[in-house]
Design an enzyme around this catalytic site. Structure first.
Site, PDB file in Angstrom:
ATOM      1  N   ALA A 284      -1.956   3.370   7.336  1.00 30.95           N
ATOM      2  CA  ALA A 284      -3.205   4.138   7.136  1.00 30.95           C
ATOM      3  C   ALA A 284      -3.554   5.043   8.310  1.00 30.95           C
ATOM      4  O   ALA A 284      -4.714   5.421   8.475  1.00 30.95           O
ATOM      5  CB  ALA A 284      -4.380   3.211   6.806  1.00 30.95           C
TER       6      ALA A 284
ATOM      7  N   GLN B 134       0.848  -1.196   0.000  1.00 29.79           N
ATOM      8  CA  GLN B 134       0.000   0.000   0.000  1.00 29.79           C
ATOM      9  C   GLN B 134       0.882   1.243   0.000  1.00 29.79           C
ATOM     10  O   GLN B 134       1.823   1.344   0.784  1.00 29.79           O
ATOM     11  CB  GLN B 134      -0.871  -0.021   1.267  1.00 29.79           C
ATOM     12  CG  GLN B 134      -1.300   1.322   1.807  1.00 29.79           C
ATOM     13  CD  GLN B 134      -2.407   1.965   0.970  1.00 29.79           C
ATOM     14  OE1 GLN B 134      -3.061   1.289   0.184  1.00 29.79           O
ATOM     15  NE2 GLN B 134      -2.590   3.260   1.127  1.00 29.79           N
ATOM     16  N   LEU B 135       0.587   2.156  -0.903  1.00 33.18           N
ATOM     17  CA  LEU B 135       1.355   3.405  -0.952  1.00 33.18           C
ATOM     18  C   LEU B 135       0.431   4.599  -1.077  1.00 33.18           C
ATOM     19  O   LEU B 135      -0.475   4.599  -1.906  1.00 33.18           O
ATOM     20  CB  LEU B 135       2.281   3.418  -2.167  1.00 33.18           C
ATOM     21  CG  LEU B 135       3.688   2.864  -2.097  1.00 33.18           C
ATOM     22  CD1 LEU B 135       4.420   3.267  -3.363  1.00 33.18           C
ATOM     23  CD2 LEU B 135       4.461   3.335  -0.882  1.00 33.18           C
ATOM     24  N   ARG B 136       0.677   5.594  -0.270  1.00 30.29           N
ATOM     25  CA  ARG B 136      -0.010   6.877  -0.496  1.00 30.29           C
ATOM     26  C   ARG B 136       0.996   8.010  -0.439  1.00 30.29           C
ATOM     27  O   ARG B 136       0.689   9.150  -0.713  1.00 30.29           O
ATOM     28  CB  ARG B 136      -1.132   7.098   0.521  1.00 30.29           C
ATOM     29  CG  ARG B 136      -0.615   7.302   1.910  1.00 30.29           C
ATOM     30  CD  ARG B 136      -1.718   7.633   2.909  1.00 30.29           C
ATOM     31  NE  ARG B 136      -1.261   7.149   4.191  1.00 30.29           N
ATOM     32  CZ  ARG B 136      -1.401   7.759   5.347  1.00 30.29           C
ATOM     33  NH1 ARG B 136      -2.016   8.844   5.433  1.00 30.29           N
ATOM     34  NH2 ARG B 136      -0.923   7.272   6.444  1.00 30.29           N
ATOM     35  N   ASN B 137       2.226   7.693  -0.042  1.00 33.80           N
ATOM     36  CA  ASN B 137       3.336   8.640  -0.049  1.00 33.80           C
ATOM     37  C   ASN B 137       4.290   8.219  -1.157  1.00 33.80           C
ATOM     38  O   ASN B 137       4.184   7.130  -1.693  1.00 33.80           O
ATOM     39  CB  ASN B 137       4.079   8.586   1.292  1.00 33.80           C
ATOM     40  CG  ASN B 137       3.252   9.169   2.412  1.00 33.80           C
ATOM     41  OD1 ASN B 137       2.595  10.182   2.241  1.00 33.80           O
ATOM     42  ND2 ASN B 137       3.259   8.506   3.549  1.00 33.80           N
TER      43      ASN B 137
ATOM     44  N   ARG C  27       4.699   0.096   9.806  1.00 38.85           N
ATOM     45  CA  ARG C  27       4.434   0.979  10.945  1.00 38.85           C
ATOM     46  C   ARG C  27       3.359   2.001  10.578  1.00 38.85           C
ATOM     47  O   ARG C  27       3.373   2.574   9.510  1.00 38.85           O
ATOM     48  CB  ARG C  27       5.733   1.704  11.299  1.00 38.85           C
ATOM     49  CG  ARG C  27       5.661   2.648  12.446  1.00 38.85           C
ATOM     50  CD  ARG C  27       6.985   3.367  12.629  1.00 38.85           C
ATOM     51  NE  ARG C  27       7.301   4.205  11.477  1.00 38.85           N
ATOM     52  CZ  ARG C  27       6.966   5.475  11.366  1.00 38.85           C
ATOM     53  NH1 ARG C  27       6.309   6.064  12.329  1.00 38.85           N
ATOM     54  NH2 ARG C  27       7.289   6.170  10.294  1.00 38.85           N
TER      55      ARG C  27
END
Ligand code: ZN
Length: 421
Positions: free
Chosen positions: A298, A200-203, A295
């Site tokens: 979300a 999961q990536l949002r950065n 770590r």
């Protein structure tokens, strides 16, 4: 026959998006229906149902299911099916009063001012919003971005089965990265994979993300770098910049036959552990057998413990999902180990000191944080080369230099450790 994990719920993928003539006919019919405005979160949830990412949901949840999700991660209407976060649609009292049970309504996206789908209203109900926030977000603090959205909802929830007629701007705006679950599964199958770990990536993908991806490749057939292309909070880096930075990294430092990139249109709720479970459920639909949970997955601010999102997988029934979490400890670059390491492997406890010119001044662990990286870059400060590969830094620098208004990034507690001299 596919060797991939089955979709959530045990059946086939259930995309609610109409195709071809059916789509055109529904769109035409929708023009004449009462419009129910949707927030960006509601629209993104609808598209997730449209593409089958929220399989086996059939529409926005009714009260019994809302309650079940809040209290025990289960849907009463579906024999106790596991579902971790209520997917609901709200309306004003007046609008709700004007709609009859059994009536078909048009689902209207406020952002693009367009009809996204239709719903046959099966139920109208009010909820205790604070209860939902306490259960889902573990807080009712209005400063929490997810709580804020729930508290701003209209007083009545409308529920019922939906038909989706649009994926909005995602297929065009994120061409090449936006993927439906069926498309991802097809790619995995063509490669002969049976185990796939979702990252999961949002950065932007910096050093520690790359490290997690490499570990996942060691234990699975491949890694699915799956990034959010839905709405973020102010100060976050836009998806198109992140895509460019990931491309730069993957092209140079990964075996292409072990990596697939994709994007999904969901909006972040920042619900920490609960959201990790939602991420797990829809990654299973995408064909992933594992989800990397690092770590503060979300999370936002200091609302969640750094490993709450890992612990929650032990609090749900073992058969709730087929997907398994790949729990990873806090990872960082260590100047003593002279390598990427984690709290589990590295015996050097001191923190690395970086001066304001980005120079290393002693100490061991450089605790990488996307938030800290964003702050340094948005302030035009140099970034230690151990933070991220130069190719990634170059893409991000270009973005920050192009910003007319510098966005102030607020650091939270976990991110500040190495920020201070
Ligand atoms: Zn070390």
């Amino acid at each position: 026959m596919s060797k991939l994990v089955r979709p959530h719920g045990g059946g086939e993928l259930k995309p609610l998006l109409l195709e071809g003539e059916a789509r055109q006919e529904e769109a035409k019919k929708a023009e004449g229906l009462t419009k129910i405005p949707m927030t960006t979160r509601e629209t993104s949830d609808l598209i997730m149902m449209g593409i089958g990412a929220f399989t086996p949901l059939e529409g926005f949840l009714g009260k019994e299911d809302w309650q079940g999700c809040c209290e025990s991660y289960t849907m009463a209407s579906r024999k106790g099916l596991f579902w971790p976060i209520p997917i609901t649609l709200s309306a004003t009292q007046d609008l709700a009063d004007s709609v009859a049970i059994g009536q078909e309504v048009a689902l209207w996206d406020l952002e693009t001012e367009s009809i996204m789908g239709t719903m046959k209203v099966a139920e109208k109900y009010s909820i205790d919003k604070e209860h939902e926030c306490k259960q889902v977000f573990r807080t009712t603090d209005p400063a929490h971005p997810g709580v804020e959205k729930v508290m701003e909802q209209g007083p009545v929830n409308l529920a019922g089965p939906v038909k989706v007629i649009s994926e909005s701007y995602y297929p065009e705006m994120f061409a090449g990265i936006y993927q439906r679950p069926a498309d991802a599964r097809k790619i995995f199958e063509e490669r002969g994979w049976s185990t796939v770990a979702a990252l999961q990536l949002r950065n932007p993908m910096h050093g520690s993300h790359a490290y997690l991806a490499w570990i996942a490749i060691e234990v699975c057939d491949g890694v699915y770098i799956h990034q959010l292309v839905g709405k973020l909070k102010p100060g976050d880096i836009p998806a198109e910049v992140r895509v460019k930075a990931i491309d730069a990294l993957v092209n140079k430092y990964f075996r292409k036959d072990r990596v697939v990139q994709g994007g999904y249109p969901m909006e972040m709720r920042y619900a920490g552990p609960r959201e990790a479970l939602l991420h797990a459920a829809f990654r299973q639909n995408y064909g992933c057998s594992h989800l990397i949970v690092g770590r503060d997955h979300a999370g936002v601010g200091d609302y969640y413990g750094p490993f709450d999102a890992q612990k929650i997988f032990n609090e749900i029934p073992s058969d709730a999902l087929l997907l398994r979490p790949l729990c990873m400890d806090w990872t960082f670059y260590c100047y003593e180990c002279a390598a990427m390491a984690s709290m589990k492997t590295c015996p050097h406890e001191s923190k690395a000191i970086i001066d304001e010119n980005g120079n290393y001044k002693g100490g061991a662990r450089l605790l990488l944080s996307g938030t800290l990286l964003r702050k340094l870059m948005s302030e035009g400060k140099p970034v230690p080369s151990e933070f991220s590969r130069p190719e990634v830094i170059a893409v991000l620098k270009e973005y920050y230099d192009s910003l007319e208004q510098k966005v102030e990034v607020k650091l939270h507690g976990f991110a500040t450790g190495t920020a201070q001299k």
